[in-house]
Scaffold this active site. Structure first.
Site, PDB file in Angstrom:
ATOM      1  CB  CYS A  74      -3.565   3.321  -1.654  1.00 60.67           C
ATOM      2  SG  CYS A  74      -4.866   4.856  -1.571  1.00 60.67           S
TER       3      CYS A  74
ATOM      4  CG  ASP B 102       0.369  -2.407   6.127  1.00 60.30           C
ATOM      5  OD1 ASP B 102      -0.637  -2.293   6.988  1.00 60.30           O
ATOM      6  OD2 ASP B 102       0.069  -1.679   5.039  1.00 60.30           O
TER       7      ASP B 102
ATOM      8  CG  HIS C 112      -2.008   0.908   1.334  1.00 57.41           C
ATOM      9  ND1 HIS C 112      -1.748   2.255   1.710  1.00 57.41           N
ATOM     10  CD2 HIS C 112      -3.323   0.900   1.131  1.00 57.41           C
ATOM     11  CE1 HIS C 112      -2.799   2.903   1.792  1.00 57.41           C
ATOM     12  NE2 HIS C 112      -3.667   2.308   1.479  1.00 57.41           N
TER      13      HIS C 112
ATOM     14  CD  GLN D 131      -6.760  -4.514   3.858  1.00 56.22           C
ATOM     15  OE1 GLN D 131      -7.898  -5.297   3.838  1.00 56.22           O
ATOM     16  NE2 GLN D 131      -7.100  -3.453   3.542  1.00 56.22           N
TER      17      GLN D 131
ATOM     18  CE  LYS E   3      -7.396  -0.327   6.071  1.00 50.95           C
ATOM     19  NZ  LYS E   3      -8.196   0.107   4.985  1.00 50.95           N
TER      20      LYS E   3
END
Length: 432
Positions: free
Chosen positions: A390, A226, A149, A229, A252
């Site tokens: 993104c 990261d 991302h 997700q 999220k």
């Protein structure tokens, strides 16, 4: 992709860390009951029942979390820390209680390792400024992957430009899987940080981060993950992964916007510079010198998003109540069903066919721009994301301008997948 390969795209288990559940009849996922926890799902859009398939951008918020935020605003609203009055102490207890829930949620060793931020983006930037600007210099190298991302690309580009460091990129194959041999070849004595996504927001690929972390640590290189997700969809154990930093967003994972966490090993956080200066991140201030506060306050300057972080704690409570493993298994089955349904439609090409995937199904349709796909689907009450997500380097890798992306949560249904498939067929009919 050739037609008829849908069966070959059935996904394997979500990821190695997820223990398969032997479901009993009573354990069958009651999606209709779960949906009642999310008021937004009961509305209509353009005269059609809402089908919300944009969870990778922001998931919906259950009543339990909404009510907890409302309770704070109605009965507890006050600034936290330092206050000696009743409301301040009550708000502080709720805020720090949410931090304790985060610690258990990711299995951090100490609660002070959990820094509240507005989301994964701010968490990554905190590490860039606090760790990168202090410990990375000219000639050093930072490794990221081709599926990142922008939030895990741009900060490191900024740092490299400032310091004269070099950004190295792990390539991926046509399925959207990282080439691990290439990753191993990039690691060397110049490597000072690895920053990689756990799950690709554009492809759904689940990266084998535990092994990648082990490889980096052989060179003494810290690793930032990261987890924007992954945290909503799978169990996270930062001690088992042995990652050095792990960032994720509350919005999220069924919490309010403005909530999130960056985990860091205490030994690293204590050596880092603060991200911002201001109130609540100091022990003492004179015009000659400032002494910073202990963790986690050192990285939390000013008044935080108190209601949002308390909401994040409530969202964690909700996930624990419904059963994170059962929810993940249901989502896995839903993704496999959607993959088979869409791969069987002539003219549809799925972008991202890694063996290990979760939550995300990105696709293109021959001669139809993804924005047109998204517009027509919206007319049918179906919310998907259309664009580069993104992740422009991902689009360049697959030689496409954008994709339409359906992303799933445990409140979505196979019936909604069927509605998506029917709407896609309508798109093809309109542009045929």
């Amino acid at each position: 992709m050739k037609r008829g390969q849908g069966a070959d795209l059935r996904m394997a288990t979500i990821v190695e860390q997820l223990v398969p559940i032997k479901a009993k009849p009573a354990d069958v996922w009651d999606v209709e009951r779960i949906r009642k926890d999310f008021p937004v799902l009961s509305q209509t859009v353009n005269g059609q029942p809402l089908v919300y398939l944009d969870n990778a951008a922001s998931s919906q918020v259950p009543v339990m979390v909404i009510e907890r935020g409302s309770q704070y605003l109605q009965q507890e609203h006050s600034n936290i820390h330092r206050g000696v009055h009743y409301l301040s102490m009550k708000a502080t207890t709720a805020y720090e209680g949410a931090r304790e829930k985060v610690k258990r949620f990711i299995n951090a060793r100490e609660v002070k390792e959990c820094i509240f931020v507005r989301g994964a983006t701010e968490g990554i930037n905190l590490v860039m400024h606090g760790y990168g600007r202090k410990f990375i210099g000219a000639g050093d190298e930072i490794i990221i992957s081709a599926m990142e991302h922008h939030a895990n690309i741009v900060p490191w580009q900024m740092l490299c430009e400032e310091k004269g460091a070099r950004l190295r990129v792990i390539p991926m194959n046509d399925a959207g899987e990282l080439l691990l041999d290439e990753y191993d070849a990039l690691l060397n004595e110049k490597t000072k940080l690895v920053a990689i996504t756990h799950v690709s927001n554009a492809l759904g690929t689940v990266n084998p981060i535990k092994g990648m972390i082990d490889s980096a640590h052989k060179y003494g290189v810290p690793v930032l993950i990261d987890g924007a997700q992954s945290a909503p969809h799978m169990p996270i154990d930062v001690q088992d992964l042995d990652c050095d930093f792990y960032a994720f967003s509350g919005h999220k994972m069924f919490a309010p916007t403005g909530s999130g966490v960056v985990y860091g090993k205490a030994s690293l956080l204590e050596r880092m510079n603060p991200f911002q200066g201001g109130g609540d991140m100091i022990k003492s201030v004179t015009f000659e010198k400032t002494i910073y506060a202990d963790l986690p306050n050192k990285f939390e300057a000013g008044t935080p998003a108190i209601a949002s972080q308390i909401g994040l704690g409530a969202a964690i409570d909700y996930l624990n109540i419904i059963g994170r493993e059962k929810a993940a298994l249901y989502e896995h089955d839903l993704l496999a069903y959607a993959t088979e349904r869409l791969s069987g439609i002539e003219g549809v090409r799925i972008i991202g066919t890694a063996r290990e995937k979760l939550s995300v199904l990105s696709f293109v349709i021959d001669s139809v721009h993804p924005h047109d796909i998204g517009t027509i689907l919206d007319q049918q009450g179906i919310a998907v994301r259309a664009g580069h997500h993104c992740a422009q380097p991902v689009m360049k890798r697959f030689n496409i301008p954008a994709t339409a992306r359906a992303s799933f949560a445990f409140y979505n249904t196979k019936q909604e997948v069927d509605q998506l498939a029917a709407a896609i067929e309508k798109v093809i009919e309109v542009f045929g």
